[in-house]
Design a protein around this motif. Structure first.
Motif, PDB file in Angstrom:
ATOM      1  N   THR A 140     -55.420  25.772  -4.806  1.00  0.00           N
ATOM      2  CA  THR A 140     -54.502  26.006  -3.612  1.00  0.00           C
ATOM      3  C   THR A 140     -54.198  27.350  -3.352  1.00  0.00           C
ATOM      4  O   THR A 140     -54.009  27.772  -2.020  1.00  0.00           O
ATOM      5  CB  THR A 140     -53.072  25.545  -4.478  1.00  0.00           C
ATOM      6  OG1 THR A 140     -53.208  24.185  -4.861  1.00  0.00           O
ATOM      7  CG2 THR A 140     -51.874  25.589  -3.523  1.00  0.00           C
ATOM      8  N   ALA A 141     -54.540  28.135  -4.075  1.00  0.00           N
ATOM      9  CA  ALA A 141     -54.408  29.905  -4.032  1.00  0.00           C
ATOM     10  C   ALA A 141     -55.527  30.049  -2.992  1.00  0.00           C
ATOM     11  O   ALA A 141     -55.437  30.991  -1.964  1.00  0.00           O
ATOM     12  CB  ALA A 141     -54.757  30.787  -5.177  1.00  0.00           C
ATOM     13  N   ILE A 142     -56.779  29.683  -3.032  1.00  0.00           N
ATOM     14  CA  ILE A 142     -57.832  29.963  -2.106  1.00  0.00           C
ATOM     15  C   ILE A 142     -57.435  29.431  -0.785  1.00  0.00           C
ATOM     16  O   ILE A 142     -57.616  29.942   0.187  1.00  0.00           O
ATOM     17  CB  ILE A 142     -59.077  29.420  -2.782  1.00  0.00           C
ATOM     18  CG1 ILE A 142     -59.524  30.078  -4.024  1.00  0.00           C
ATOM     19  CG2 ILE A 142     -60.069  29.363  -1.424  1.00  0.00           C
ATOM     20  CD1 ILE A 142     -60.925  29.445  -4.565  1.00  0.00           C
ATOM     21  N   PHE A 143     -56.712  28.228  -0.739  1.00  0.00           N
ATOM     22  CA  PHE A 143     -56.467  27.648   0.396  1.00  0.00           C
ATOM     23  C   PHE A 143     -55.450  28.471   1.413  1.00  0.00           C
ATOM     24  O   PHE A 143     -55.570  28.787   2.281  1.00  0.00           O
ATOM     25  CB  PHE A 143     -55.602  26.202   0.249  1.00  0.00           C
ATOM     26  CG  PHE A 143     -55.587  25.385   1.593  1.00  0.00           C
ATOM     27  CD1 PHE A 143     -56.591  25.148   2.494  1.00  0.00           C
ATOM     28  CD2 PHE A 143     -54.330  24.709   1.730  1.00  0.00           C
ATOM     29  CE1 PHE A 143     -56.239  24.497   3.658  1.00  0.00           C
ATOM     30  CE2 PHE A 143     -53.965  24.168   3.043  1.00  0.00           C
ATOM     31  CZ  PHE A 143     -55.084  24.107   4.090  1.00  0.00           C
ATOM     32  N   ILE A 144     -54.353  28.911   0.538  1.00  0.00           N
ATOM     33  CA  ILE A 144     -53.451  29.955   0.918  1.00  0.00           C
ATOM     34  C   ILE A 144     -54.148  31.336   1.553  1.00  0.00           C
ATOM     35  O   ILE A 144     -53.545  31.732   2.638  1.00  0.00           O
ATOM     36  CB  ILE A 144     -52.311  30.320   0.109  1.00  0.00           C
ATOM     37  CG1 ILE A 144     -51.460  28.821  -0.266  1.00  0.00           C
ATOM     38  CG2 ILE A 144     -51.423  31.408   0.472  1.00  0.00           C
ATOM     39  CD1 ILE A 144     -50.680  29.082  -1.528  1.00  0.00           C
ATOM     40  N   GLY A 145     -54.988  31.728   0.789  1.00  0.00           N
ATOM     41  CA  GLY A 145     -55.635  32.752   1.146  1.00  0.00           C
ATOM     42  C   GLY A 145     -56.274  32.665   2.798  1.00  0.00           C
ATOM     43  O   GLY A 145     -56.291  33.555   3.416  1.00  0.00           O
TER      44      GLY A 145
END
Length: 431
Positions: A411-416
């Protein structure tokens, strides 16, 4: 707030909006839900329903207040964008679309797989593709022709999917054994929390039904009323279904995870009951898709309307039908591509977490909008000050804390990645 949906007509009343929300919430999940919940809590499952109903009501109250303040088409995206600006609106809109697309693709495949259990011909690749084209293309065409036709189909599907469930609820009690409903011990808080997490996802969908905000008659009054009617209706139906299934099958209920309601109906009514609930499951899946193709393209429309994404054609309104026809066709095409390839398992995990993020952002938006927009006596306002929005945020953080480490990292990578895309779009627009 100023109305920005030029060309759209306000034709949806309380009953239409309530049917839209109920149709989205009562999807394919309810036909497998009783066995999953019973495997965790047995006869005490009813406590989880009550607990989860309270939790989802808190979140939906936040949607009701935000929806009464911001009544343009776009649902949660519009609330977030109005409260926090373009970046938050872009992130929220993309999360809504991604979650919806992968969910719709999954249901499309589930519908075909269920048909294939009786008609193996649907296992052939070319026929699966043809079926997807007919279903998604037909629903897109219907919703391009007009909102009245689209919402009419939603109302019809809502009634059709509820009929077999209501038959099971009202007539199925003749096969209930009260011994099967006896609660021997209260569940632990850990078990209650884990079970409620599953139920929380089963209650999702009210936010999708609110996306047609720009086409609701008197939204300041009708949005909170429709939410109250729909959530209470779904909660009561879920609890009664769980009670009948548990009462009829008892300790055997967890053994029928594929089709617990159909097995319950088979035991009470015989083979005809099984066919009725099987048909009900198909109708429910189709109803879910019809509601999604009605609602979700309007998020795409809203993102284009507000220039959050630099594709102006997506916000075009049909001159004759007064519908966002380009967004509807693009959404249906994307859904077909994902469903046809079937390569969305890993992204589906991110999509499920994204909806929790949306809920959290909407709860934060309620707090922000109270200070940003001028108060209007005719708007719906949650009683108790900031207590309910804060409670909602706390509950959502609790659910997110139950995600696995890999899911959090994903999820963090997707947001980035989305942040980089947004920065690129912003740079191009400035040039």
């Amino acid at each position: 707030m100023a109305h920005r949906d030029e060309g759209l007509k306000r034709t949806i009343g309380v009953l239409g909006l309530s049917a839209n929300i109920i149709n989205i919430i009562v999807g394919a999940g309810i036909f497998a839900l009783p066995a999953i919940i019973a495997s965790k809590m047995g006869a005490s499952s009813i406590i989880a329903y009550i607990f989860c109903g309270i939790l989802i009501a808190l979140v939906m109250l936040c949607f009701a207040e935000a929806g009464s303040k911001v009544n343009n088409t776009g649902g949660p995206y519009t609330y977030i964008e109005t409260a926090f600006g373009d970046y938050a609106g872009f992130m929220g809109g993309v999360f809504v679309i991604v979650s919806a697309l992968f969910a719709d693709a999954a249901v499309s495949n589930a519908l075909i797989n269920m048909l294939a259990t009786i008609y193996p011909v649907f296992e052939h690749g070319w026929l699966r593709l043809a079926f997807l084209v007919i279903i998604l293309g037909g629903l897109a065409l219907l919703n391009v022709i007009g909102l009245k036709q689209g919402i009419g189909l939603v109302k019809l599907n809502t009634i059709a999917k509820l009929i077999p469930l209501l038959i099971l609820i009202t007539l199925g009690w003749q096969g209930v054994s009260m011994e099967h409903l006896h609660i021997q011990s209260a569940p632990s808080l850990k078990t209650l929390g884990e079970t409620s997490l599953i139920l929380f996802f089963a209650f999702q969908g009210a936010e999708t039904g609110l996306i047609v905000g720009g086409e609701i008659i008197n939204p300041k009054r009708n949005v909170p009323r429709a939410i109250l009617i729909s959530i209470l209706t779904v909660l009561i139906i879920y609890m009664l279904i769980q009670g009948v299934s548990q009462g009829v099958l008892g300790d055997d209920l967890p053994n029928f995870t594929a089709a617990p309601l159909a097995e319950t109906a088979r035991k009470v009514f015989g083979p005809m009951g099984f066919k009725l609930l099987f048909l009900g499951a198909l109708i429910s899946m189709f109803g879910y898709l019809s509601g999604s193709v009605l609602n979700n393209p309007r998020v795409v429309y809203a993102l284009s309307r507000d220039r959050v994404i630099p594709l102006k054609k997506l916000s075009k309104i049909h001159p004759s039908f007064a519908t966002p026809y380009v967004s509807i066709m693009v959404y249906a095409a994307l859904c077909f591509i994902i469903a046809a390839t079937g390569s969305f398992t890993q992204l589906a995990v991110i999509a499920s977490g994204s909806m929790l993020i949306i809920y959290g952002l909407v709860s934060l938006s309620v707090i922000r909008l109270r200070y940003k927009l001028k108060p209007n006596p005719s708007e719906f306002k949650i009683p108790g000050g900031l207590l309910i929005p804060i409670l909602s945020i706390g509950i959502i953080l609790y659910f997110l804390s139950n995600l696995s480490r890999n899911e959090m990292i994903g999820t963090a990578i997707f947001i980035g990645v989305l942040s980089i895309i947004f920065a690129g779009i912003k740079w191009l627009k400035n040039r």
